[in-house]
Design a protein around this motif. Structure first.
Motif, PDB file in Angstrom:
ATOM      1  N   PHE A   1      -2.191   5.598   3.798  1.00 25.70           N
ATOM      2  CA  PHE A   1      -1.876   4.356   3.088  1.00 25.70           C
ATOM      3  C   PHE A   1      -1.910   3.170   4.050  1.00 25.70           C
ATOM      4  O   PHE A   1      -2.186   2.042   3.651  1.00 25.70           O
TER       5      PHE A   1
ATOM      6  N   THR B   1       2.645   4.554  -3.361  1.00 23.59           N
ATOM      7  CA  THR B   1       1.679   5.629  -3.587  1.00 23.59           C
ATOM      8  C   THR B   1       1.965   6.444  -4.841  1.00 23.59           C
ATOM      9  O   THR B   1       1.207   7.352  -5.165  1.00 23.59           O
TER      10      THR B   1
ATOM     11  N   SER C   1       0.814  -1.206   0.000  1.00 27.08           N
ATOM     12  CA  SER C   1       0.000   0.000   0.000  1.00 27.08           C
ATOM     13  C   SER C   1       0.851   1.260   0.000  1.00 27.08           C
ATOM     14  O   SER C   1       0.393   2.328  -0.403  1.00 27.08           O
ATOM     15  N   LYS C   2       2.116   1.144   0.426  1.00 33.33           N
ATOM     16  CA  LYS C   2       3.023   2.300   0.440  1.00 33.33           C
ATOM     17  C   LYS C   2       3.412   2.720  -0.969  1.00 33.33           C
ATOM     18  O   LYS C   2       3.962   3.818  -1.158  1.00 33.33           O
TER      19      LYS C   2
ATOM     20  N   SER D   1      -4.017   7.618  -1.098  1.00 32.16           N
ATOM     21  CA  SER D   1      -5.152   6.904  -0.523  1.00 32.16           C
ATOM     22  C   SER D   1      -6.304   7.811  -0.112  1.00 32.16           C
ATOM     23  O   SER D   1      -7.372   7.328   0.261  1.00 32.16           O
TER      24      SER D   1
END
Length: 466
Positions: free
Chosen positions: A449, A352, A349-350, A442
């Motif tokens: 995130f 970005t 999820s990092k 996010s």
């Protein structure tokens, strides 16, 4: 806590009372200063007042009369795209503007160090991608050899929440461009530059300003050693500026794109093997392919940077290699969260931005790719080459349809994480990897995130634990 030195008896304004701002105010008070705080969020002000801190708004330049310095939290703009009004008032009044990083560097050394056998050292890590993993990996290696160490900055604790240094300690700091851009003092012993790719361009008024913010870590304080990723033009330029010549081993060049040659000091990774060269000769080699916590070329770059930094601290290659194998990786960064029915689930999820997502995609094969979110400047063209291993994309976010149209792979508009995970699991086959690598911020659906990654984990668990 590290009490702030040099401002005893002074009134100091603190703007922003999040983690770094509140700790800065408390550290200022511990050092004898009188902090005057402000945050537009009433809850943040209430938390500060509960600590006995004074809060007052700064509505004009006149409000800064008698103020020695303004300390600004990282998320508050001081120049681009426009200065925060409070910062503008301070500048109009001629009040210096600083942040907690600047306070840390002016306060870290104390008279107690005169009695130490080994001086404490600071390793500071910056760059667009990989700085969290690199910082955590350096810290992990130091813990592995039982050397006193602390980790802070843009990861974990605020810098002024650290404990005063003990004999021989190493403090590892992850520093963002927001932090390096403003700090009035930047004097690390070892500075690390991982890489550079477009990010935060509005805050820095373009790539030139963004690179300049990163470069300050090296230019302002003159570290004893500089570890510089040279796979982009900016890194090569920075290494050239810092070096006095080809044999200057104060600069360690790092690459994952090519073998580095020459009489200086180089660390590079090719085909999964890390190599260290000094004076034209190989002095060490590590097989990174079996290091589970560091998958893919992007993590091999992190390994090279961490290895080089630890070598400057006197650690032996074999010791570093052993520590690599016990590194579990960081949450939300190429984090394997589960395996079921021959399918691997990876939370990145990092990732970005486009560059970090591309590196995550290149680390795996047979990918069921969950992506989408608040798109950043520059579009998604940088993902085209990296998505060769993608079997299908499952797009989330409020603008999922527009995001999906820019991809060069089969894409299904899912909108929510719940739908995306369910569809990816339903279609995944043995040997596939369900990868969350959003290539976007996010904030259209989540506070951070981390929350996005936690939702991914929860949705995966809900299905595979049935």
């Amino acid at each position: 806590m590290i009490p702030v030195q040099g401002l005893a008896g002074s009134r100091v304004a603190v703007l922003g009372l999040g983690r770094s701002g509140l700790s800065a105010a408390l550290a200022l008070r511990a050092g004898g200063a009188a902090p005057v705080c402000w945050d537009d969020n009433p809850q943040a002000r209430a938390a500060a007042e509960a600590e006995g801190l004074a809060c007052a708004p700064f509505k004009s330049a006149q409000a800064f009369e008698g103020i020695a310095r303004l300390i600004v939290s990282p998320g508050i703009p001081h120049l681009y795209p426009a200065p925060n009004p409070v910062v503008a008032f301070a500048l109009e009044a001629g009040v210096p503007v600083d942040n907690d990083i600047g306070l840390f560097f002016q306060s870290f050394a104390t008279r107690e160090w005169d009695n130490f056998e080994t001086m404490p050292r600071v390793v500071a890590v910056t760059g667009s991608n990989g700085k969290s993993t690199t910082s955590a990996l350096i810290h992990h290696i130091l813990e592995h050899v039982q050397r006193p160490c602390q980790l802070a900055g843009n990861i974990g604790r605020g810098v002024l929440d650290l404990e005063p240094a003990v004999d021989g300690e190493v403090v590892v700091l992850e520093l963002s461009s927001y932090q390096t851009d403003l700090a009035r003092n930047l004097t690390p012993d070892v500075a690390v530059f991982t890489n550079l790719s477009p990010d935060h361009l509005d805050r820095h008024h373009g790539m030139g300003g963004y690179f300049a913010a990163k470069r300050r870590l090296f230019a302002e304080g003159g570290p004893d050693r500089a570890v510089v990723g040279v796979d982009e033009d900016e890194g090569r330029f920075l290494a050239g500026q810092l070096s006095q010549g080809p044999t200057d081993d104060r600069v360690i060049r790092v690459s994952v794109e090519r073998k580095l040659t020459g009489p200086g000091w180089q660390v590079f990774a090719r085909k999964g093997f890390l190599a260290e060269y000094r004076k034209g000769k190989q002095v060490a080699s590590i097989d990174l392919r079996a290091v589970a916590g560091l998958p893919g070329a992007h993590n091999h770059q992190n390994a090279c940077a961490a290895y080089a930094a630890c070598r400057t601290l006197g650690l032996a290659p074999k010791v570093i290699e052993l520590a690599f194998h016990s590194f579990g990786g960081l949450p939300h960064r190429s984090q394997t969260i589960a395996e079921a029915n021959g399918v691997r689930f990876v939370n990145d999820s990092k990732a970005t931005n486009v560059d970090s997502a591309a590196k995550a995609l290149m680390a795996f094969k047979n990918i069921r790719w969950i992506c989408g979110g608040l798109e950043k400047e520059g579009g998604l063209e940088g993902l085209a080459e990296a998505s060769a291993s993608v079997r299908k994309a499952y797009v989330i976010g409020r603008e999922a349809a527009g995001f999906a149209m820019q991809l060069n792979v089969e894409a299904e508009v899912c909108g929510s994480m719940e739908v995306a995970v369910a569809r990816a699991v339903a279609e995944a086959e043995e040997g596939d990897v369900v990868l969350l690598a959003p290539a976007a911020a996010s904030f259209d659906q989540y506070d951070s995130f981390e929350r996005r990654g936690e939702d991914f984990i929860a949705q995966v668990r809900a299905i595979i634990d049935r």
